[in-house]
Design an enzyme around this catalytic site. Structure first.
Site, mmCIF file in Angstrom:
data_model
loop_
_atom_site.group_PDB
_atom_site.id
_atom_site.type_symbol
_atom_site.label_atom_id
_atom_site.label_comp_id
_atom_site.label_asym_id
_atom_site.label_seq_id
_atom_site.Cartn_x
_atom_site.Cartn_y
_atom_site.Cartn_z
ATOM 1 N N SER A 41 0.543 -1.241 0.048
ATOM 2 C CA SER A 41 -0.058 0.318 -0.533
ATOM 3 C C SER A 41 0.960 1.417 -0.142
ATOM 4 C CB SER A 41 -1.015 -0.124 1.403
ATOM 5 O OG SER A 41 -1.813 -1.092 1.139
ATOM 6 N N LYS A 45 0.558 3.347 -2.864
ATOM 7 C CA LYS A 45 -1.006 4.576 -3.019
ATOM 8 C C LYS A 45 -0.343 6.260 -3.456
ATOM 9 C CE LYS A 45 -3.132 1.006 -0.904
ATOM 10 N NZ LYS A 45 -4.458 0.217 -0.030
ATOM 11 N N TYR A 59 -3.387 -2.744 -10.673
ATOM 12 C CA TYR A 59 -3.603 -1.810 -9.195
ATOM 13 C C TYR A 59 -2.292 -3.537 -8.648
ATOM 14 C CZ TYR A 59 -5.116 -1.695 -4.221
ATOM 15 O OH TYR A 59 -5.131 -2.063 -2.933
ATOM 16 N N TYR A 111 -4.632 3.148 7.813
ATOM 17 C CA TYR A 111 -6.237 2.319 7.345
ATOM 18 C C TYR A 111 -6.741 3.033 9.060
ATOM 19 C CZ TYR A 111 -3.199 -0.683 4.953
ATOM 20 O OH TYR A 111 -2.688 -1.077 3.501
ATOM 21 N N VAL A 145 0.563 -3.689 3.327
ATOM 22 C CA VAL A 145 0.986 -4.570 4.463
ATOM 23 C C VAL A 145 2.136 -5.738 4.552
ATOM 24 C CG1 VAL A 145 -1.666 -5.705 4.484
ATOM 25 C CG2 VAL A 145 -0.542 -6.128 2.933
#
Lengths: 313, 313, 313, 313
Positions: free
Chosen positions: A68, A71, A195, A247, A265
């Site tokens: 992530s 991102k 993605y 998160y 992660v």
């Protein structure tokens, strides 16, 4: 506003040694086999200042799956391509729920809360893809990472990407759900293909800290003076990292660490001390919110020893 | 890390004039009659630096109902009394929903997400109340505000408090709901009595900026050198303000303003530039998230002109 | 359409004996002390047919707290007073969630899904109360029960009512929450006072089956021929019992038993075989959905042996 | 328990004429082009009794897309194949939310609330598919329909199926979401392929009422005496139809009509009078809950005129 960080290498080495020695290591993500194989005893840290000092600790040169953290870079790229039009498709509020939650999408007509939960990042990837073939879009993302890190050796781990594709049913659900509201424009399999692949980019702490320098320095690569994005945009990406970067543990990270950051992660975290330094840590074991357990503790120690919290001395 | 803020009074005057002239003023809160009477044309701003400079603009001396801004001070007081034990009863994550939402309480067994949504602030008030009479607890809160602002004239607007009590059914619901999970220990009417009254404290921008100085200066009142709270706690309260201080508009505030802050439905916002200044703004018209419309815009202008965002230059 | 029920007493005695002997008895409600004292070994059953046959089994004459079963009778009374206007304040759809859930109220602007969840029953009680003193409204409800059961000895257990009042924080939350949307018109404490008291009515299975006869016989008391409500209304109350009568176990009850029915946390269930009989069972142990464990099993056995399911032979 | 239904044809003709004349017709589903083309002025009704009387009204011989009504038959087929094991993968409680909601799946770990919401029906289709090719499974479903209706001419409308496949992103989301919890065992595209096709079966009211006879007659085809399923299972399917057969309008349908039934977005409704008759109605305009507007009104009229509610005379 640059700070001087005396004895930076000493602090980093000390923290790396402490982290290596701790018995509590969190739980390695096991939802895909290729992540589950990560070595729970690993710990790495890299801090790179605006004047080019590089402090490395532990396994700072070992590549890991950035997941992530990618991102942050796709958001940067998409803002460069689409500008503030991007915010019509994705919000910038914390989500108050888990990273792969679908509940919020239902009550908010398919618009993800922010670009750092999975749904939001998929929507951002869809925007980058517009009018391109998946292969081209992915190439553009990868080249952007290589450019930022000044390192042409950065690669995508295709085994991880394939593994995500085989098991990522929840992401397929999120993408199709958004598609039903018209938030995704490309064929779902194309968007998800890109993605899954950009999440599977493998980088070391050193490479990641290099790539994050522009966020710490008002949108400019401090080594070259080259502007990557406008200063205001860099600040705003930092703000979104602070409120949404971890998160449903974002509040906890802000409270304990006090720096903008984004976790993955794979166990990595990218963080910045605005005006001063770009930081990457990595330890594969995760806490209950899905963030690197020792990564967060190491950053907390670093901010305290450097007096670097953005919330005060 | 103190900054110099050249021409501070000029910048504040300029912003106040601009805000006074704008036609868009948001919507004054009308859920209680005593708030609905506020003058939509009002705008005030006060900035107080660590070395004692005071810059005032517009209606900076007019008292208004601080409402939820009081939650910053009750949190400070409760942390001083109960220490980190407080975090057993209230979380510190953004809520992802409206300020008076009850949904989250159901799924998280009565524990509010953070101390700045109504439920969380009621739980904090309950902790302050423990073992005291409502009158004593309220007296302690008021004296704390007077002490921080160095101003014995600060008062509670009893008409507002009575009005809240008459119409605050949703807060009664929240408190009883938490009571059913054992999160509230005192009789609900006592806890709410104190809560409604501390929300009804009336202060001017100048008084509020005075009271907030310790948050900008590592827990110390810069005028006296007196420590109000530990430096770490001041930083952490700032972190909670940044992630949770503006209800479901917290991400937006961080993105646009880039400072820790807390708003109230009376139209006030308290914000801090860590190491540099304490700021209060007030304009009664609210935006869709319940935060002062012009207050946010004024703070955005201030941060930009001063280059004061915590997220970078 | 009346059925003949041969050997009714034999079937009822047999089922009572089987239930008495079973080791699995569910879990007695313990959220208020006065309910927790109930004897888990108790089991009673009463079946009363249209032509006056009364079959009793086990502890059919022992009074117990009818709790939520009272909601069937307050709904009947309120429909008589307010007519279909009642449905402006409460829906008639299954809730899909627990009996005391507050989540649904938030998304549906304070209107409870149906009159048999707590929020809905409180709204119905508020309608009965309109323009009366709590004492009068409560007297009217009690007299209605005595009239239906043809038994002036039915009483309210004041210890249970007081106990509910002391501990019913979640109901206070529900009522205040609805009040914030304008769904409750009377002072909350008045409405809840009446609600807690009618839930605390104590009746035996025989009394309850007597009171329920009008629902089995198109709105008419079959002993006297007196019409209690219109036939259509009796059918419709039966329909609401079937879809909503057992909280989030309503589907299960329909699936297994196949009769309209309403349960209470005191362990009672009222059920009807339309055109044929009124039935009450009681056993204090509850299942996971809050319905009488053996009560449901006994009704399933009864329907099967009598071939009485409304869903087919 | 069979009733006599005097003048059945007269009642059906009368209702059909009334429905044809009404100006209020609901709103034709437009989410797929092939459904949107349906004629809003159409109305058909068929009632078939246990002794073989067939009463037809209006457009009772015109085929329409049965859509979700197919779920009753796939449930029957799956229960025959897997028995009560089916209930490990799907619940039998009303959902309290819209037919295509994904929220409930998140809080209940991917297990759909009942077999009649989309997610539940997809899980049931997945069970039928187990160990077969999609083509075989679909053939089995179609032959089952032809067998029940005693009519080999029943077909799948492939244009509708293709249209659903092209636009059914939300169903793709639901299926992948369940897959992420392990509730779906086959490749998602296979399960959905079968699902989209069985929803696209085209039947007339007469054919549909023929196919539903076994539900009205304890699991037996009354024309041949052939047992389709056990009596208990027929009753239980009727119970699930009553509590869950009309999405979030199930309570309303039970309240107004008083018969077990299942609707589809094509405007059809299948209903049964247990022991007496199988009924199909069709009118393409839908109400706010997605059920046929005139279909429900027609069934309400029919039940009233025949005195056929399962909830009493």
């Amino acid at each position: 506003m640059a700070r001087s960080l005396p004895d930076l290498q000493a602090v980093v080495s000390e923290i790396a040694a402490e982290m290596k020695a701790r018995p509590d290591r969190g739980k390695v993500a096991d939802y895909i086999p290729d992540l589950a194989r990560a070595d729970a005893s690993a710990f790495g840290m890299a801090v790179i200042t605006g004047d080019g000092e590089v402090a490395l600790g532990g396994d700072a040169e070992t590549p890991f799956s950035i997941q992530s953290i990618s991102k942050v870079f796709t958001l940067t790229l998409a803002l460069g391509m689409a500008g503030d039009r991007l915010w019509n498709r994705v919000g910038r509020e914390p989500s108050g729920s888990a990273f792969n939650s679908i509940v919020q999408l239902e009550s908010e007509r398919g618009i993800p809360r922010n670009p750092f939960i999975n749904a939001g990042a998929i929507a951002v990837t869809d925007l980058i893809l517009s009018g391109h073939q998946p292969r081209e879009a992915l190439g553009e993302i990868l080249r952007f990472m290589q450019f930022l890190a000044d390192d042409g050796s950065i690669k995508i781990d295709k085994a991880v990407a394939a593994s995500e594709k085989r098991t990522g049913f929840r992401n397929v659900a999120l993408a199709n759900y958004m598609k039903s509201f018209g938030i995704i424009e490309n064929p779902v399999e194309n968007t998800l293909g890109v993605y899954f692949h950009h999440c599977a980019i493998a980088m070391s702490c050193r490479q990641l800290a290099m790539a994050g320098r522009f966020l710490a320095h008002s949108g400019i690569n401090p080594a070259t003076g080259h502007r990557v994005i406008q200063a205001q945009r860099a600040r705003r990406i930092n703000a979104v990292m602070l409120t949404c970067g971890h998160y449903d543990g974002s509040g906890e990270f802000a409270y304990r660490v006090g720096l903008p950051g984004k976790s993955g992660v794979g166990g990595g975290i990218l963080a910045v001390i605005p005006g001063t330094a770009s930081i990457a840590v990595w330890s594969p074991g995760l806490d209950d919110s899905g963030n690197s357990h020792l990564g967060r503790i190491a950053l907390e120690a670093l901010t305290r020893r450097l007096g670097a919290s953005i919330f005060g001395d």
